[in-house]
Design a protein around this motif. Structure first.
Motif, PDB file in Angstrom:
ATOM      1  N   ALA A 144       8.464   4.401 -11.656  1.00  0.00           N
ATOM      2  CA  ALA A 144       8.861   5.565 -10.847  1.00  0.00           C
ATOM      3  C   ALA A 144       9.113   5.117  -9.415  1.00  0.00           C
ATOM      4  O   ALA A 144       8.654   4.041  -8.993  1.00  0.00           O
ATOM      5  N   LEU A 145       9.832   5.924  -8.674  1.00  0.00           N
ATOM      6  CA  LEU A 145      10.056   5.726  -7.238  1.00  0.00           C
ATOM      7  C   LEU A 145      10.656   4.349  -6.932  1.00  0.00           C
ATOM      8  O   LEU A 145      10.380   3.744  -5.898  1.00  0.00           O
ATOM      9  N   GLY A 146      11.449   3.848  -7.871  1.00  0.00           N
ATOM     10  CA  GLY A 146      12.068   2.541  -7.706  1.00  0.00           C
ATOM     11  C   GLY A 146      11.262   1.389  -8.258  1.00  0.00           C
ATOM     12  O   GLY A 146      11.801   0.285  -8.436  1.00  0.00           O
ATOM     13  N   VAL A 172       0.819  -1.214   0.000  1.00  0.00           N
ATOM     14  CA  VAL A 172       0.000   0.000   0.000  1.00  0.00           C
ATOM     15  C   VAL A 172       0.853   1.263   0.000  1.00  0.00           C
ATOM     16  O   VAL A 172       0.578   2.198  -0.773  1.00  0.00           O
ATOM     17  N   PRO A 173       1.902   1.381   0.829  1.00  0.00           N
ATOM     18  CA  PRO A 173       2.687   2.626   0.789  1.00  0.00           C
ATOM     19  C   PRO A 173       3.304   2.901  -0.576  1.00  0.00           C
ATOM     20  O   PRO A 173       3.329   4.068  -1.014  1.00  0.00           O
ATOM     21  N   LEU A 174       3.796   1.874  -1.255  1.00  0.00           N
ATOM     22  CA  LEU A 174       4.359   2.085  -2.586  1.00  0.00           C
ATOM     23  C   LEU A 174       3.293   2.601  -3.545  1.00  0.00           C
ATOM     24  O   LEU A 174       3.514   3.581  -4.280  1.00  0.00           O
ATOM     25  N   VAL A 175       2.138   1.949  -3.564  1.00  0.00           N
ATOM     26  CA  VAL A 175       1.101   2.339  -4.518  1.00  0.00           C
ATOM     27  C   VAL A 175       0.559   3.723  -4.191  1.00  0.00           C
ATOM     28  O   VAL A 175       0.302   4.534  -5.084  1.00  0.00           O
ATOM     29  N   ARG A 176       0.418   4.013  -2.920  1.00  0.00           N
ATOM     30  CA  ARG A 176      -0.020   5.356  -2.527  1.00  0.00           C
ATOM     31  C   ARG A 176       0.969   6.406  -3.048  1.00  0.00           C
ATOM     32  O   ARG A 176       0.582   7.457  -3.583  1.00  0.00           O
ATOM     33  N   ALA A 177       2.267   6.112  -2.927  1.00  0.00           N
ATOM     34  CA  ALA A 177       3.284   7.054  -3.393  1.00  0.00           C
ATOM     35  C   ALA A 177       3.243   7.205  -4.910  1.00  0.00           C
ATOM     36  O   ALA A 177       3.387   8.318  -5.439  1.00  0.00           O
ATOM     37  N   LEU A 178       3.043   6.098  -5.628  1.00  0.00           N
ATOM     38  CA  LEU A 178       2.947   6.175  -7.087  1.00  0.00           C
ATOM     39  C   LEU A 178       1.745   7.013  -7.514  1.00  0.00           C
ATOM     40  O   LEU A 178       1.824   7.802  -8.462  1.00  0.00           O
ATOM     41  N   LEU A 179       0.627   6.834  -6.809  1.00  0.00           N
ATOM     42  CA  LEU A 179      -0.554   7.631  -7.134  1.00  0.00           C
ATOM     43  C   LEU A 179      -0.311   9.112  -6.856  1.00  0.00           C
ATOM     44  O   LEU A 179      -0.677   9.969  -7.673  1.00  0.00           O
ATOM     45  N   HIS A 180       0.294   9.445  -5.734  1.00  0.00           N
ATOM     46  CA  HIS A 180       0.603  10.849  -5.448  1.00  0.00           C
ATOM     47  C   HIS A 180       1.513  11.430  -6.522  1.00  0.00           C
ATOM     48  O   HIS A 180       1.354  12.589  -6.922  1.00  0.00           O
TER      49      HIS A 180
END
Length: 292
Positions: free
Chosen positions: A93-95, A12-20
């Motif tokens: 993105a973001l790794g 969830v934290p990764l996907v939340r960051a990708l969405l942001h």
């Protein structure tokens, strides 16, 4: 066969960051993992959406096929069934190294917990009737689905000889019969490629009867022999519904014979899964293939 290990952990934290990073208007919606499958991780995003992200490199190529072709396929079949055509796409993105998709959340539950009846057969017949039209020359290639059955014989017969597959000797004889049939001679048509019951969603109508609500996971989408999709007759449907499906889908006897072969190939693969639900569907499908 065991579910492949993830080559990248999706949470969830990764996907939340990708969405942001890429779709900030969606980033604050509720987000929860609902499936961590063979190829992809699925998260529900709010009430209307799902996020679909590959968990291994092979699946990343399949997601790109879906992004390219599902809008066209959705236009073909939307009058009878929903499919998860992307409403947004994401980039690495973001790794995180691969493309990913935001799709609409589709109603229904997977059809794998029971053999399904005539109403579902009618929906599947309508779906393949609209899908199985000549595909463009640049449709994605797939060396494992919608190809001549004979090209899969070594792999299928090896599995039947070495893995713990119910009724393997009977299946091997039935496979050899199917593989000897004439290959598909018409133009290559669009096929889903993996129309087993865990990719078929159903819901209950007002009259209490289950109906087809969606078809998902088009990662194996390709062009070729429609018989691979018609294997769903044995994989998804009960005996009465199977007969109804065969009546509704106009296909030569040889095509149905190859479809039975594809049912053997897919059911025997499911039988080797480490997922109990897949093994249960495999046993039910194998009995359907061999006993009618």
């Amino acid at each position: 066969m065991p579910t492949p290990s993830a080559e990248f952990d999706v949470d969830v934290p990764l996907v939340r960051a990708l969405l942001h990073d890429q779709h900030p208007d969606l980033a604050d919606l509720p987000l929860v993992v609902v499936a961590n499958g063979w190829d992809n991780v699925i998260l529900r995003l709010g009430d209307e959406y799902a996020v679909r992200l590959p968990r291994r490199e092979l699946a990343a190529r399949l997601v790109e096929h879906e992004q390219r072709w599902l809008p066209e396929i959705a236009a073909l079949v939307r009058s009878v069934v929903a499919v998860p055509d992307p409403v947004r796409t994401g980039r690495p993105a973001l790794g995180y190294p691969w493309s990913w998709s935001v799709v609409r959340w589709l109603p229904g539950v997977p059809a794998g917990d029971a053999a399904r009846g005539v109403r579902v057969a009618e929906g599947l017949a309508a779906f393949v009737g609209l899908l199985h039209v000549p595909a463009p020359a640049d449709a994605p290639a797939n060396p494992f689905r919608a190809v001549p059955l004979a090209s899969r014989s070594d792999a299928v017969l090896h599995r039947l000889a070495t893995a713990d597959v119910p009724r393997a000797v009977e299946l091997a004889a039935a496979w050899r019969t199917a593989a000897a049939l004439p290959a598909h001679a018409g133009p290559p048509v669009w096929v889903h490629g993996d129309l087993h019951p865990f990719n078929v969603l159903v819901d209950r109508a007002d009259d209490g009867v289950d109906r087809l609500s969606a078809v998902v996971d088009f990662g194996d989408v390709t062009s070729g022999d429609p018989a691979v999709d018609l294997a769903t007759a044995w994989l998804t449907l009960d005996q009465e519904a199977r007969h109804a499906f065969r009546t509704l889908v106009a296909a030569p006897d040889a095509t149905w014979g190859r479809a039975r072969g594809w049912a053997i190939a897919i059911a025997s693969a499911l039988a080797t899964s480490d997922e109990r639900a897949f093994r249960t569907v495999a046993r039910r499908s194998i009995d359907a293939v061999l006993d009618g």
